[in-house]
Design a protein around this motif. Structure first.
Motif, PDB file in Angstrom:
ATOM      1  N   GLU A 225      59.253 -11.353  44.112  1.00 29.61           N
ATOM      2  CA  GLU A 225      58.353 -10.667  45.046  1.00 29.61           C
ATOM      3  C   GLU A 225      57.451 -11.658  45.784  1.00 29.61           C
ATOM      4  OE1 GLU A 225      57.154  -6.799  43.877  1.00 29.61           O
ATOM      5  OE2 GLU A 225      55.114  -7.060  44.645  1.00 29.61           O
ATOM      6  N   ASP A 226      57.106 -12.757  45.121  1.00 28.31           N
ATOM      7  CA  ASP A 226      56.245 -13.758  45.757  1.00 28.31           C
ATOM      8  C   ASP A 226      56.910 -14.385  46.981  1.00 28.31           C
ATOM      9  OD1 ASP A 226      54.274 -13.313  43.929  1.00 28.31           O
ATOM     10  OD2 ASP A 226      54.731 -15.055  42.678  1.00 28.31           O
ATOM     11  N   VAL A 227      58.247 -14.542  46.944  1.00 34.57           N
ATOM     12  CA  VAL A 227      58.928 -15.269  48.022  1.00 34.57           C
ATOM     13  C   VAL A 227      59.706 -14.361  48.964  1.00 34.57           C
ATOM     14  CG1 VAL A 227      59.096 -17.343  46.608  1.00 34.57           C
ATOM     15  CG2 VAL A 227      60.999 -15.710  46.630  1.00 34.57           C
ATOM     16  N   CYS A 228      59.741 -13.064  48.701  1.00 29.76           N
ATOM     17  CA  CYS A 228      60.509 -12.156  49.573  1.00 29.76           C
ATOM     18  C   CYS A 228      59.919 -12.163  50.982  1.00 29.76           C
ATOM     19  CB  CYS A 228      60.495 -10.731  49.015  1.00 29.76           C
ATOM     20  SG  CYS A 228      61.336  -9.529  50.090  1.00 29.76           S
ATOM     21  N   PRO A 229      60.675 -12.581  52.004  1.00 25.92           N
ATOM     22  CA  PRO A 229      60.120 -12.643  53.363  1.00 25.92           C
ATOM     23  C   PRO A 229      59.898 -11.277  53.995  1.00 25.92           C
ATOM     24  CG  PRO A 229      62.450 -13.217  53.385  1.00 25.92           C
ATOM     25  CD  PRO A 229      62.055 -13.089  51.943  1.00 25.92           C
ATOM     26  N   LYS A 230      60.447 -10.224  53.388  1.00 27.94           N
ATOM     27  CA  LYS A 230      60.259  -8.870  53.914  1.00 27.94           C
ATOM     28  C   LYS A 230      59.212  -8.095  53.115  1.00 27.94           C
ATOM     29  CE  LYS A 230      62.471  -7.969  56.916  1.00 27.94           C
ATOM     30  NZ  LYS A 230      62.310  -8.365  58.345  1.00 27.94           N
ATOM     31  N   SER A 231      58.596  -8.751  52.140  1.00 29.95           N
ATOM     32  CA  SER A 231      57.537  -8.124  51.332  1.00 29.95           C
ATOM     33  C   SER A 231      57.990  -6.801  50.716  1.00 29.95           C
ATOM     34  CB  SER A 231      56.274  -7.901  52.189  1.00 29.95           C
ATOM     35  OG  SER A 231      55.780  -9.120  52.686  1.00 29.95           O
ATOM     36  N   LEU A 232      59.187  -6.792  50.169  1.00 25.86           N
ATOM     37  CA  LEU A 232      59.695  -5.580  49.518  1.00 25.86           C
ATOM     38  C   LEU A 232      59.004  -5.381  48.169  1.00 25.86           C
ATOM     39  CD1 LEU A 232      63.528  -5.944  50.219  1.00 25.86           C
ATOM     40  CD2 LEU A 232      61.889  -4.498  51.413  1.00 25.86           C
ATOM     41  N   PRO A 233      58.823  -4.130  47.746  1.00 26.96           N
ATOM     42  CA  PRO A 233      58.160  -3.848  46.445  1.00 26.96           C
ATOM     43  C   PRO A 233      59.135  -4.035  45.287  1.00 26.96           C
ATOM     44  CG  PRO A 233      58.769  -1.792  47.513  1.00 26.96           C
ATOM     45  CD  PRO A 233      59.171  -2.890  48.477  1.00 26.96           C
ATOM     46  N   LEU A 234      59.622  -5.246  45.096  1.00 24.01           N
ATOM     47  CA  LEU A 234      60.702  -5.490  44.141  1.00 24.01           C
ATOM     48  C   LEU A 234      60.292  -5.194  42.704  1.00 24.01           C
ATOM     49  CD1 LEU A 234      62.049  -8.794  45.744  1.00 24.01           C
ATOM     50  CD2 LEU A 234      62.998  -6.494  45.953  1.00 24.01           C
ATOM     51  N   GLN A 235      59.121  -5.659  42.299  1.00 19.26           N
ATOM     52  CA  GLN A 235      58.717  -5.460  40.912  1.00 19.26           C
ATOM     53  C   GLN A 235      58.447  -3.992  40.607  1.00 19.26           C
ATOM     54  OE1 GLN A 235      58.648  -7.436  38.183  1.00 19.26           O
ATOM     55  NE2 GLN A 235      59.743  -8.897  39.481  1.00 19.26           N
ATOM     56  N   VAL A 236      57.950  -3.250  41.580  1.00 16.96           N
ATOM     57  CA  VAL A 236      57.725  -1.818  41.371  1.00 16.96           C
ATOM     58  C   VAL A 236      59.052  -1.114  41.109  1.00 16.96           C
ATOM     59  CG1 VAL A 236      56.963   0.328  42.480  1.00 16.96           C
ATOM     60  CG2 VAL A 236      55.604  -1.754  42.722  1.00 16.96           C
ATOM     61  N   LYS A 237      60.068  -1.473  41.872  1.00 17.26           N
ATOM     62  CA  LYS A 237      61.374  -0.820  41.710  1.00 17.26           C
ATOM     63  C   LYS A 237      62.068  -1.271  40.428  1.00 17.26           C
ATOM     64  CE  LYS A 237      60.893   1.693  45.201  1.00 17.26           C
ATOM     65  NZ  LYS A 237      60.553   3.126  44.951  1.00 17.26           N
TER      66      LYS A 237
ATOM     67  N   LEU B  30      69.067  -5.344  41.841  1.00 21.20           N
ATOM     68  CA  LEU B  30      68.317  -4.208  41.318  1.00 21.20           C
ATOM     69  C   LEU B  30      67.719  -3.381  42.451  1.00 21.20           C
ATOM     70  CD1 LEU B  30      66.627  -6.040  38.325  1.00 21.20           C
ATOM     71  CD2 LEU B  30      68.477  -4.351  38.221  1.00 21.20           C
ATOM     72  N   ASN B  31      67.328  -4.046  43.530  1.00 26.22           N
ATOM     73  CA  ASN B  31      66.819  -3.325  44.692  1.00 26.22           C
ATOM     74  C   ASN B  31      67.906  -2.407  45.277  1.00 26.22           C
ATOM     75  OD1 ASN B  31      64.748  -3.073  46.999  1.00 26.22           O
ATOM     76  ND2 ASN B  31      66.597  -3.719  48.099  1.00 26.22           N
ATOM     77  N   LYS B  32      69.143  -2.902  45.294  1.00 29.95           N
ATOM     78  CA  LYS B  32      70.250  -2.088  45.813  1.00 29.95           C
ATOM     79  C   LYS B  32      70.497  -0.873  44.919  1.00 29.95           C
ATOM     80  CE  LYS B  32      72.740  -5.868  48.076  1.00 29.95           C
ATOM     81  NZ  LYS B  32      72.851  -5.229  49.405  1.00 29.95           N
ATOM     82  N   VAL B  33      70.454  -1.082  43.607  1.00 30.14           N
ATOM     83  CA  VAL B  33      70.668   0.021  42.688  1.00 30.14           C
ATOM     84  C   VAL B  33      69.572   1.082  42.863  1.00 30.14           C
ATOM     85  CG1 VAL B  33      70.710   0.685  40.256  1.00 30.14           C
ATOM     86  CG2 VAL B  33      71.938  -1.342  41.020  1.00 30.14           C
ATOM     87  N   ALA B  34      68.326   0.624  42.988  1.00 28.00           N
ATOM     88  CA  ALA B  34      67.212   1.560  43.194  1.00 28.00           C
ATOM     89  C   ALA B  34      67.408   2.347  44.475  1.00 28.00           C
ATOM     90  CB  ALA B  34      65.888   0.792  43.240  1.00 28.00           C
ATOM     91  N   ARG B  35      67.920   1.677  45.500  1.00 29.11           N
ATOM     92  CA  ARG B  35      68.124   2.349  46.784  1.00 29.11           C
ATOM     93  C   ARG B  35      69.149   3.495  46.658  1.00 29.11           C
ATOM     94  NH1 ARG B  35      70.888   4.714  49.732  1.00 29.11           N
ATOM     95  NH2 ARG B  35      71.383   4.426  51.935  1.00 29.11           N
TER      96      ARG B  35
END
Length: 245
Positions: A219-231, A180-185
């Motif tokens: 989002e809790d475990v993403c090591p890059k702290s990406l805003p996954l839930q927002v996207k 989903l992050n890729k699609v948002a991008r």
């Protein structure tokens, strides 16, 4: 005045070689002396160099960029190269990321899953030009938009969000936060000419954005702290709006 002694770490590792018909999953514990600034990556190399050179685990960059050394540390998906042993107790358990093909011990093949994902979602710029023009100047983009796209491009495909996703545990066709992050991008990118309806056909179902249960594990475990839930929330709103047209 006595000098403070270094801690002795007891690192228990889930060992298993799926290619050996006589092997079976079992835990093996190694004791090593902790050094100043030691990471789990360094500790694993210490084990392989001085205790058991058959131990399998992955690494490339040692700087949290390649995502190769992702594994379960005390049950939580994370990167071994970014985890200081000083942040952990003396008893540490390590296991391979679930859901991915196991190569052996802590080594998993994330590339197979990620390749399928990229092919399924067609994660490249789609334009309507019939012929490739390598001399054409790249379209200008507002700096704020470029920064927003770059933020999503920081994903290293380590697989931690997949391993931490409760939905994928129940529905393995779910594309997860990384998809989903890729699609948002690409939806943000003005060079991609796909319509909202085309995006809906990709992710407007329970294997896509409507399957996410918003448990926030990714989002809790993403090591890059990406805003996954927002996207993901952004995509969900977009897909609902598209379905009502």
């Amino acid at each position: 005045m006595s000098e403070e002694k270094n801690r002795i770490l007891k690192i228990s590792i889930l060992r298993f070689d799926p290619n050996d018909p006589e092997d079976f999953p079992h835990m093996q514990t190694f004791e090593i002396e902790e050094a100043h600034g030691m990471t789990l990556f360094i500790a694993l190399n210490e084990i392989r160099e001085h205790h058991d050179n058959s131990l399998k685990f992955d690494f490339v960059c040692r700087a949290g960029i390649c995502g190769s050394c992702s594994m379960l540390v005390n049950g939580t998906p994370t990167l071994a190269c970014k985890t200081l042993t000083s942040k952990l107790g003396v008893n540490i358990s390590l296991a391979p990321l679930p859901l991915f093909k196991l190569i052996g011990d802590l080594s998993v093949y994330t590339g197979q899953w990620m390749r399928y994902l990229n092919q399924h979602l067609e994660t490249w710029i789609h334009n309507r030009e019939k012929e490739l023009n390598v001399d054409k100047l790249e379209e200008r983009m507002e700096p704020e938009l470029a920064d927003e796209i770059y933020e999503l491009e920081r994903c290293i495909e380590c697989g931690c969000c997949v391993a931490g996703c409760g939905t994928i545990q129940m529905r393995q066709e779910f594309i997860g936060a990384v998809g989903l992050n890729k699609v948002a991008r690409y939806h943000l990118d003005p060079r991609d000419k796909r319509s909202d309806e085309e995006y809906y056909n990709l992710i407007g179902n329970e294997d896509g954005v409507f399957g996410c249960m918003s448990l926030l594990g990714c989002e809790d475990v993403c090591p890059k702290s990406l805003p996954l839930q927002v996207k993901i929330a952004y995509l969900r709103r977009m897909m609902i709006k598209t379905s009502m047209k």
